[in-house]
Design a protein around this motif. Structure first.
Motif, PDB file in Angstrom:
ATOM      1  N   ASP A  81       3.604   7.589 -20.856  1.00 27.82           N
ATOM      2  CA  ASP A  81       3.361   9.041 -20.856  1.00 27.82           C
ATOM      3  C   ASP A  81       3.245   9.576 -19.439  1.00 27.82           C
ATOM      4  N   VAL A  82       2.561   8.816 -18.580  1.00 29.96           N
ATOM      5  CA  VAL A  82       2.446   9.218 -17.172  1.00 29.96           C
ATOM      6  C   VAL A  82       3.823   9.256 -16.529  1.00 29.96           C
ATOM      7  N   ALA A  83       4.634   8.234 -16.804  1.00 26.65           N
ATOM      8  CA  ALA A  83       5.976   8.183 -16.223  1.00 26.65           C
ATOM      9  C   ALA A  83       6.833   9.350 -16.692  1.00 26.65           C
ATOM     10  N   MET A  84       6.717   9.719 -17.949  1.00 29.72           N
ATOM     11  CA  MET A  84       7.499  10.841 -18.457  1.00 29.72           C
ATOM     12  C   MET A  84       7.098  12.142 -17.769  1.00 29.72           C
ATOM     13  N   ARG A  85       5.810  12.319 -17.500  1.00 30.23           N
ATOM     14  CA  ARG A  85       5.361  13.525 -16.774  1.00 30.23           C
ATOM     15  C   ARG A  85       5.948  13.544 -15.367  1.00 30.23           C
ATOM     16  N   LEU A  86       6.041  12.374 -14.751  1.00 27.38           N
ATOM     17  CA  LEU A  86       6.633  12.300 -13.416  1.00 27.38           C
ATOM     18  C   LEU A  86       8.108  12.662 -13.440  1.00 27.38           C
ATOM     19  N   ILE A  87       8.812  12.219 -14.463  1.00 23.42           N
ATOM     20  CA  ILE A  87      10.232  12.558 -14.579  1.00 23.42           C
ATOM     21  C   ILE A  87      10.402  14.070 -14.696  1.00 23.42           C
ATOM     22  N   HIS A  88       9.512  14.723 -15.431  1.00 19.16           N
ATOM     23  CA  HIS A  88       9.574  16.180 -15.556  1.00 19.16           C
ATOM     24  C   HIS A  88       9.313  16.865 -14.227  1.00 19.16           C
ATOM     25  N   ARG A  89       8.668  16.151 -13.284  1.00 18.66           N
ATOM     26  CA  ARG A  89       8.370  16.734 -11.976  1.00 18.66           C
ATOM     27  C   ARG A  89       9.349  16.269 -10.903  1.00 18.66           C
ATOM     28  N   GLY A  90      10.404  15.536 -11.286  1.00 20.90           N
ATOM     29  CA  GLY A  90      11.451  15.237 -10.308  1.00 20.90           C
ATOM     30  C   GLY A  90      11.716  13.774 -10.019  1.00 20.90           C
ATOM     31  N   THR A 105       0.844  -1.202   0.000  1.00 19.23           N
ATOM     32  CA  THR A 105       0.000   0.000   0.000  1.00 19.23           C
ATOM     33  C   THR A 105       0.875   1.246   0.000  1.00 19.23           C
ATOM     34  N   LEU A 106       0.323   2.313  -0.567  1.00 15.37           N
ATOM     35  CA  LEU A 106       1.072   3.561  -0.613  1.00 15.37           C
ATOM     36  C   LEU A 106       1.353   4.074   0.790  1.00 15.37           C
ATOM     37  N   GLU A 107       0.384   3.961   1.679  1.00 15.51           N
ATOM     38  CA  GLU A 107       0.561   4.451   3.048  1.00 15.51           C
ATOM     39  C   GLU A 107       1.737   3.762   3.726  1.00 15.51           C
ATOM     40  N   ALA A 108       1.809   2.443   3.596  1.00 13.99           N
ATOM     41  CA  ALA A 108       2.897   1.693   4.236  1.00 13.99           C
ATOM     42  C   ALA A 108       4.237   2.017   3.584  1.00 13.99           C
ATOM     43  N   GLY A 109       4.257   2.144   2.257  1.00 14.85           N
ATOM     44  CA  GLY A 109       5.503   2.462   1.566  1.00 14.85           C
ATOM     45  C   GLY A 109       6.046   3.828   1.936  1.00 14.85           C
ATOM     46  N   PRO A 152      -3.764  -0.556  -3.907  1.00 12.23           N
ATOM     47  CA  PRO A 152      -5.074  -0.747  -3.278  1.00 12.23           C
ATOM     48  C   PRO A 152      -5.631   0.518  -2.622  1.00 12.23           C
ATOM     49  N   ASP A 153      -4.756   1.339  -2.050  1.00  9.35           N
ATOM     50  CA  ASP A 153      -5.227   2.541  -1.359  1.00  9.35           C
ATOM     51  C   ASP A 153      -4.976   3.819  -2.161  1.00  9.35           C
ATOM     52  N   SER A 154      -4.573   3.678  -3.428  1.00  7.40           N
ATOM     53  CA  SER A 154      -4.289   4.871  -4.236  1.00  7.40           C
ATOM     54  C   SER A 154      -4.292   4.490  -5.719  1.00  7.40           C
ATOM     55  N   ASN A 155      -5.194   5.130  -6.469  1.00  6.64           N
ATOM     56  CA  ASN A 155      -5.207   4.854  -7.906  1.00  6.64           C
ATOM     57  C   ASN A 155      -4.061   5.587  -8.594  1.00  6.64           C
ATOM     58  N   VAL A 156      -3.938   5.401  -9.900  1.00  4.51           N
ATOM     59  CA  VAL A 156      -2.806   5.973 -10.632  1.00  4.51           C
ATOM     60  C   VAL A 156      -2.764   7.485 -10.485  1.00  4.51           C
ATOM     61  N   VAL A 157      -3.930   8.137 -10.628  1.00  4.13           N
ATOM     62  CA  VAL A 157      -3.976   9.606 -10.566  1.00  4.13           C
ATOM     63  C   VAL A 157      -3.514  10.103  -9.205  1.00  4.13           C
ATOM     64  N   ASP A 158      -4.016   9.477  -8.134  1.00  4.79           N
ATOM     65  CA  ASP A 158      -3.651   9.920  -6.785  1.00  4.79           C
ATOM     66  C   ASP A 158      -2.184   9.624  -6.474  1.00  4.79           C
ATOM     67  N   THR A 159      -1.692   8.473  -6.942  1.00  2.00           N
ATOM     68  CA  THR A 159      -0.281   8.141  -6.705  1.00  2.00           C
ATOM     69  C   THR A 159       0.630   9.131  -7.426  1.00  2.00           C
ATOM     70  N   VAL A 160       0.278   9.469  -8.663  1.00  2.00           N
ATOM     71  CA  VAL A 160       1.052  10.455  -9.410  1.00  2.00           C
ATOM     72  C   VAL A 160       1.076  11.785  -8.671  1.00  2.00           C
ATOM     73  N   GLU A 161      -0.085  12.214  -8.156  1.00  3.37           N
ATOM     74  CA  GLU A 161      -0.148  13.468  -7.403  1.00  3.37           C
ATOM     75  C   GLU A 161       0.742  13.407  -6.165  1.00  3.37           C
ATOM     76  N   THR A 162       0.739  12.278  -5.473  1.00  2.00           N
ATOM     77  CA  THR A 162       1.580  12.125  -4.280  1.00  2.00           C
ATOM     78  C   THR A 162       3.057  12.184  -4.649  1.00  2.00           C
ATOM     79  N   LEU A 163       3.432  11.508  -5.716  1.00  2.00           N
ATOM     80  CA  LEU A 163       4.841  11.458  -6.095  1.00  2.00           C
ATOM     81  C   LEU A 163       5.363  12.818  -6.550  1.00  2.00           C
ATOM     82  N   THR A 164       4.512  13.626  -7.149  1.00  2.00           N
ATOM     83  CA  THR A 164       4.975  14.947  -7.605  1.00  2.00           C
ATOM     84  C   THR A 164       5.273  15.880  -6.444  1.00  2.00           C
TER      85      THR A 164
END
Length: 355
Positions: A88-97, A35-39, A58-70
């Protein structure tokens, strides 16, 4: 090599762990979470060499996980594990750090080892650059603060000199003109120093995000701005909504937008302030009756110290650069629409506050 693995699919997790064991043959310490919370809790509590993150949990969909990682603040390099459809999602994350991504379908020990090594080196370089930039920013911020006192003292001395000459009857028209020029230059220096201080302070402010009554912030701006008090612009406004943001930064944002509209007005300043809902965001609209900006110059207006060739040398050249940085910190967007002689309209998108 101590590696955090965040993957909820048991089969995928087993493949990743096997690849890690093969890639890093000695002293490999793997800690897997589902889970994202535990990680995230483990990432904050322990030191890892690298973290491998799946996006759909399980506790975070792709959109929410991306928001957390940014917005994730960690010294640990993060590699995103994706499917080929998520590149494409991964490339956007790379642009955000985020340091790198790795499609699960292409996972192999050789590729994993190379990606992780490169991610670790990129993160080290990123942290060094951030530390250097922070040190430079603190130095410039301190310098701009230290300039304020001597500028103020010179202004006071100029006023005393003017008063003394006037009392003795020795103040000529030429002296009066020179002293007025001195006051104007000091005002310009003061604007520059204050603008530079605000510009450098944006990144340094603790960004406590709360519900902010944008209408109340606007009232403070209109009552506190010297430009508003001196020029008495016509303000036509709608009630503004509550947004999620930092009240201090939003005050600076509105102050700069309104004072910019006044400074470049044609005749009596007229400013229209309205807003509309755009999904989960409020789109603030600030429209003026100013001189306008030609299309070929509009890309430069948000850059620091960029003044357009308008025949006016007003302000520090930092106001709209400050606005742009504040909008960026709120994960918003700013758009300019303008034509010469027809004024300018700034559209600022900010996240609406929840009910």
């Amino acid at each position: 090599m101590k590696i955090l693995i965040l993957e909820d699919n048991p089969d995928h997790a087993e493949l990743i762990e096997d690849a890690c064991q093969s890639a890093f043959k000695t002293n490999t310490n793997l800690q897997a979470f589902t889970t994202l919370e535990a990680g995230l809790a483990a990432l904050q509590a322990q030191a890892f060499d690298v973290a491998l993150f799946d996006l759909d949990l399980p506790d975070s969909n792709v959109v929410d996980t991306v928001e957390t990682l940014t917005t994730l603040d960690t010294p640990v390099p993060v590699v995103v594990l994706t499917s080929l459809n998520d590149v494409d999602v991964a490339m956007r994350l790379i642009h955000r750090g985020i340091q790198d991504y790795l499609p699960k379908e292409e996972l192999s020990p050789v590729l994993l080892e190379r990606v992780c090594r490169y991610a670790i080196e990129r993160k080290k370089q990123q942290l060094r650059l951030e530390a250097r930039a922070q040190a430079q920013q603190m130095f410039c911020q301190s310098l701009s603060h230290d300039f304020k006192s001597p500028i103020r003292n010179i202004g006071q001395l100029a006023t005393m000199l003017k008063d003394n000459l006037a009392e003795r009857g020795q103040l000529t028209d030429h002296d009066q003109h020179l002293l007025q020029l001195m006051e104007q230059r000091l005002d310009s220096m003061d604007d520059l120093v204050n603008g530079l201080y605000d510009y450098l302070s944006v990144d340094g402010m603790g960004l406590q995000m709360d519900r902010v009554d944008l209408d109340a912030v606007l009232n403070r701006v209109l009552s506190g701005s010297e430009w508003v008090q001196n020029k008495q612009p016509v303000i036509r406004r709608q009630p503004l909504p509550g947004v999620q943001g930092n009240a201090s930064l939003l005050y600076i944002l509105l102050l700069n937008l309104i004072e910019n509209a006044i400074k470049y007005s044609q005749g009596e300043p007229i400013i229209d302030i309205a807003w509309s809902r755009q999904g989960e965001h409020a789109q603030l609209c600030v429209k003026d009756n100013g001189i306008g900006i030609a299309a070929e110059y509009q890309e430069f207006v948000f850059q620091p110290f960029k003044r357009l060739n308008t025949g006016r040398s007003i302000g520090s050249g930092l106001g709209l650069a400050i606005v742009s940085r504040i909008v960026e910190h709120h994960k918003g967007r700013i758009v300019l629409q303008s034509r010469p002689g027809e004024g300018s309209t700034f559209y600022v998108s900010l996240p609406l506050a929840g009910d």
